[in-house]
Design a protein around this motif. Structure first.
Motif, PDB file in Angstrom:
ATOM      1  N   ILE A 154      62.946  13.888 113.357  1.00  0.00           N
ATOM      2  CA  ILE A 154      63.124  14.107 111.925  1.00  0.00           C
ATOM      3  C   ILE A 154      63.239  15.599 111.637  1.00  0.00           C
ATOM      4  O   ILE A 154      62.386  16.397 112.049  1.00  0.00           O
ATOM      5  CB  ILE A 154      61.958  13.499 111.112  1.00  0.00           C
ATOM      6  CG1 ILE A 154      61.914  11.986 111.309  1.00  0.00           C
ATOM      7  CG2 ILE A 154      62.099  13.839 109.626  1.00  0.00           C
ATOM      8  CD1 ILE A 154      60.763  11.295 110.586  1.00  0.00           C
ATOM      9  N   LEU A 155      64.302  15.956 110.946  1.00  0.00           N
ATOM     10  CA  LEU A 155      64.543  17.344 110.541  1.00  0.00           C
ATOM     11  C   LEU A 155      64.337  17.468 109.034  1.00  0.00           C
ATOM     12  O   LEU A 155      64.784  16.609 108.275  1.00  0.00           O
ATOM     13  CB  LEU A 155      65.977  17.763 110.870  1.00  0.00           C
ATOM     14  CG  LEU A 155      66.490  17.514 112.287  1.00  0.00           C
ATOM     15  CD1 LEU A 155      67.972  17.877 112.375  1.00  0.00           C
ATOM     16  CD2 LEU A 155      65.684  18.315 113.302  1.00  0.00           C
ATOM     17  N   ALA A 156      63.685  18.535 108.606  1.00  0.00           N
ATOM     18  CA  ALA A 156      63.494  18.768 107.176  1.00  0.00           C
ATOM     19  C   ALA A 156      63.886  20.198 106.837  1.00  0.00           C
ATOM     20  O   ALA A 156      63.339  21.152 107.410  1.00  0.00           O
ATOM     21  CB  ALA A 156      62.045  18.506 106.769  1.00  0.00           C
ATOM     22  N   HIS A 157      64.825  20.355 105.922  1.00  0.00           N
ATOM     23  CA  HIS A 157      65.149  21.699 105.457  1.00  0.00           C
ATOM     24  C   HIS A 157      63.942  22.263 104.716  1.00  0.00           C
ATOM     25  O   HIS A 157      63.142  21.516 104.133  1.00  0.00           O
ATOM     26  CB  HIS A 157      66.376  21.679 104.543  1.00  0.00           C
ATOM     27  CG  HIS A 157      66.875  23.049 104.212  1.00  0.00           C
ATOM     28  ND1 HIS A 157      66.401  23.762 103.134  1.00  0.00           N
ATOM     29  CD2 HIS A 157      67.767  23.854 104.848  1.00  0.00           C
ATOM     30  CE1 HIS A 157      67.002  24.949 103.111  1.00  0.00           C
ATOM     31  NE2 HIS A 157      67.828  25.030 104.133  1.00  0.00           N
ATOM     32  N   GLY A 171      67.728  16.587 104.028  1.00  0.00           N
ATOM     33  CA  GLY A 171      68.415  17.749 103.484  1.00  0.00           C
ATOM     34  C   GLY A 171      69.614  17.270 102.712  1.00  0.00           C
ATOM     35  O   GLY A 171      69.535  16.262 102.012  1.00  0.00           O
ATOM     36  N   VAL A 172      70.758  17.952 102.870  1.00  0.00           N
ATOM     37  CA  VAL A 172      71.973  17.528 102.166  1.00  0.00           C
ATOM     38  C   VAL A 172      73.074  17.217 103.179  1.00  0.00           C
ATOM     39  O   VAL A 172      72.938  17.495 104.374  1.00  0.00           O
ATOM     40  CB  VAL A 172      72.440  18.590 101.151  1.00  0.00           C
ATOM     41  CG1 VAL A 172      71.392  18.774 100.058  1.00  0.00           C
ATOM     42  CG2 VAL A 172      72.750  19.922 101.820  1.00  0.00           C
ATOM     43  N   ARG A 173      74.167  16.648 102.677  1.00  0.00           N
ATOM     44  CA  ARG A 173      75.192  16.072 103.551  1.00  0.00           C
ATOM     45  C   ARG A 173      75.776  17.053 104.577  1.00  0.00           C
ATOM     46  O   ARG A 173      75.909  16.710 105.754  1.00  0.00           O
ATOM     47  CB  ARG A 173      76.307  15.461 102.702  1.00  0.00           C
ATOM     48  CG  ARG A 173      77.383  14.748 103.506  1.00  0.00           C
ATOM     49  CD  ARG A 173      78.290  13.941 102.603  1.00  0.00           C
ATOM     50  NE  ARG A 173      77.562  12.870 101.943  1.00  0.00           N
ATOM     51  CZ  ARG A 173      77.316  11.662 102.471  1.00  0.00           C
ATOM     52  NH1 ARG A 173      77.769  11.382 103.689  1.00  0.00           N
ATOM     53  NH2 ARG A 173      76.640  10.751 101.799  1.00  0.00           N
ATOM     54  N   PHE A 174      76.142  18.272 104.153  1.00  0.00           N
ATOM     55  CA  PHE A 174      76.764  19.177 105.120  1.00  0.00           C
ATOM     56  C   PHE A 174      75.825  19.488 106.283  1.00  0.00           C
ATOM     57  O   PHE A 174      76.268  19.744 107.413  1.00  0.00           O
ATOM     58  CB  PHE A 174      77.269  20.463 104.444  1.00  0.00           C
ATOM     59  CG  PHE A 174      76.238  21.549 104.265  1.00  0.00           C
ATOM     60  CD1 PHE A 174      75.905  22.399 105.312  1.00  0.00           C
ATOM     61  CD2 PHE A 174      75.595  21.729 103.052  1.00  0.00           C
ATOM     62  CE1 PHE A 174      74.951  23.401 105.157  1.00  0.00           C
ATOM     63  CE2 PHE A 174      74.647  22.731 102.885  1.00  0.00           C
ATOM     64  CZ  PHE A 174      74.322  23.558 103.936  1.00  0.00           C
ATOM     65  N   MET A 175      74.520  19.458 106.032  1.00  0.00           N
ATOM     66  CA  MET A 175      73.543  19.723 107.084  1.00  0.00           C
ATOM     67  C   MET A 175      73.540  18.593 108.116  1.00  0.00           C
ATOM     68  O   MET A 175      73.483  18.841 109.325  1.00  0.00           O
ATOM     69  CB  MET A 175      72.152  19.888 106.486  1.00  0.00           C
ATOM     70  CG  MET A 175      72.032  21.062 105.557  1.00  0.00           C
ATOM     71  SD  MET A 175      70.382  21.164 104.812  1.00  0.00           S
ATOM     72  CE  MET A 175      70.631  22.568 103.711  1.00  0.00           C
ATOM     73  N   THR A 211      65.723  13.660  98.061  1.00  0.00           N
ATOM     74  CA  THR A 211      65.095  12.956  99.178  1.00  0.00           C
ATOM     75  C   THR A 211      63.600  12.793  98.942  1.00  0.00           C
ATOM     76  O   THR A 211      62.909  13.748  98.592  1.00  0.00           O
ATOM     77  CB  THR A 211      65.320  13.716 100.489  1.00  0.00           C
ATOM     78  OG1 THR A 211      66.725  13.845 100.708  1.00  0.00           O
ATOM     79  CG2 THR A 211      64.707  12.984 101.672  1.00  0.00           C
ATOM     80  N   THR A 212      63.111  11.577  99.138  1.00  0.00           N
ATOM     81  CA  THR A 212      61.681  11.293  98.979  1.00  0.00           C
ATOM     82  C   THR A 212      61.098  10.808 100.308  1.00  0.00           C
ATOM     83  O   THR A 212      61.842  10.429 101.231  1.00  0.00           O
ATOM     84  CB  THR A 212      61.439  10.209  97.916  1.00  0.00           C
ATOM     85  OG1 THR A 212      61.970   8.954  98.413  1.00  0.00           O
ATOM     86  CG2 THR A 212      62.108  10.569  96.599  1.00  0.00           C
ATOM     87  N   LEU A 213      59.796  10.800 100.368  1.00  0.00           N
ATOM     88  CA  LEU A 213      59.110  10.298 101.561  1.00  0.00           C
ATOM     89  C   LEU A 213      59.462   8.824 101.793  1.00  0.00           C
ATOM     90  O   LEU A 213      59.611   8.392 102.941  1.00  0.00           O
ATOM     91  CB  LEU A 213      57.596  10.468 101.392  1.00  0.00           C
ATOM     92  CG  LEU A 213      56.737  10.338 102.645  1.00  0.00           C
ATOM     93  CD1 LEU A 213      57.052  11.447 103.638  1.00  0.00           C
ATOM     94  CD2 LEU A 213      55.253  10.371 102.276  1.00  0.00           C
ATOM     95  N   VAL A 214      59.640   8.083 100.717  1.00  0.00           N
ATOM     96  CA  VAL A 214      60.019   6.665 100.826  1.00  0.00           C
ATOM     97  C   VAL A 214      61.418   6.528 101.431  1.00  0.00           C
ATOM     98  O   VAL A 214      61.673   5.607 102.210  1.00  0.00           O
ATOM     99  CB  VAL A 214      59.935   5.971  99.445  1.00  0.00           C
ATOM    100  CG1 VAL A 214      60.448   4.535  99.535  1.00  0.00           C
ATOM    101  CG2 VAL A 214      58.499   5.972  98.929  1.00  0.00           C
ATOM    102  N   ASP A 215      62.315   7.445 101.093  1.00  0.00           N
ATOM    103  CA  ASP A 215      63.648   7.434 101.705  1.00  0.00           C
ATOM    104  C   ASP A 215      63.541   7.557 103.225  1.00  0.00           C
ATOM    105  O   ASP A 215      64.230   6.851 103.967  1.00  0.00           O
ATOM    106  CB  ASP A 215      64.499   8.602 101.181  1.00  0.00           C
ATOM    107  CG  ASP A 215      64.928   8.428  99.743  1.00  0.00           C
ATOM    108  OD1 ASP A 215      65.052   7.281  99.294  1.00  0.00           O
ATOM    109  OD2 ASP A 215      65.144   9.459  99.065  1.00  0.00           O
TER     110      ASP A 215
END
Length: 304
Positions: A21-24, A60-64, A266-270
């Protein structure tokens, strides 16, 4: 489930399904706590390319997420919230830039990493906010088009005056909306604080800074500085994260309006539901697009 229980279940599913799992850094604290890696977009893509996990989830977002796929085409990559886009990345299309290149054959097109994969296919070299000045200064061509962020481009042009850098109107609407008046107000409220700012802000704002740099650069500067108070001129999450990591220091958001709605989508539930296979979107890119887009990324790696 409450948040700690949900986090524990995510950690269990992550291990069970062998997922990275990656998080910006702009994600909320509850998400960064369950991530394997937190940081800037390209750095996360590099981390993902080096892990053994065959599945990666980008918070994060789509481009990432697309960049993760570009660097790890053999991996299954998910964007945990499919609605999380980036207005800056989507401002320009490849037809516009291809037409510019045709009219200006000697001009090198430099693309900020915050661009779509489709747009990268017609660009010559990619840069991050931390590597932009270094890479542009190394380019053989003196005639450069920097896209899409005219504020970052303006900062680069100021840092590399020997280059003829052309800009187009584009950038991050959240950073670009900040005005010098917000800086003056923050400095009046916190006269002993150093002002650290992202180069996506307008020149009137960055000119007031003690330090201008990428998100990771701002974090490192604040951690390593002997100063005890800082005004943080980027997404509001960074001041929050730094407050947790450096409880002996004080961090003040430049303005409460520095919130990226796409990052906060983005949420933790997502993340939980993506791990369960009932949410998220798998990122798919055709082979030809990936091959063409990798050219400017490989050039960035070579020069950076």
């Amino acid at each position: 489930m409450n948040i700690p229980e949900l986090q524990q279940e995510i950690l269990r599913l992550k291990k069970e399904n062998d997922v990275c799992i990656l998080a910006h850094s702009y994600q909320t604290r509850d998400i960064t706590e369950i991530a394997d890696f937190t940081g800037d977009s390209f750095a996360l893509s590099v981390k993902a390319s080096k892990v053994k996990n065959k599945t990666v989830i980008m918070c994060g977002v789509r481009f990432m997420a697309e960049t993760v796929k570009l660097l790890s085409p053999e991996k299954t990559v998910y964007l945990s919230n499919p609605t999380a886009g980036c207005p800056m990345a989507e401002q320009m299309d490849k037809e516009m830039i291809a037409a510019f290149k045709e009219q200006n054959p000697g001009c090198t097109v430099v693309a900020y990493i915050n661009t779509t994969t489709d747009l990268k296919t017609v660009c010559d070299v990619c840069v991050t906010s931390s590597s932009a000045v270094k890479i542009v200064s190394k380019l053989e061509s003196n005639d450069i088009l920097f896209i899409p962020d005219c504020n970052l481009g303006s900062f680069v042009a100021k840092s590399v005056p020997e280059k003829n850098i052309r800009l187009m109107q584009g950038g991050c609407p959240v950073h670009a909306a900040v005005r010098k008046s917000a800086v003056i107000e923050a400095k009046t409220l916190h006269p002993n604080a150093l002002f650290l700012v992202h180069p996506e802000c307008v020149p009137d704002v960055t000119n007031e800074a003690d330090y201008v740099g990428s998100t990771a650069g701002i974090i490192d500067y604040a951690k390593e500085s002997e100063a005890k108070e800082f005004i943080i001129g980027t997404e509001i999450a960074i001041a929050s994260h730094l407050a947790y990591e450096c409880p002996d220091k004080r961090f003040y958001p430049l303005t409460k309006e520095l919130i990226c709605p796409n990052m906060k989508a983005t949420t933790l539930v997502d993340v939980y539901n993506t791990l369960r296979g009932c949410a998220g979107e798998e990122i798919t890119l055709d082979e030809d697009t990936m091959k063409k887009a990798r050219v400017c990324i490989d050039r960035m790696i070579e020069l950076g």
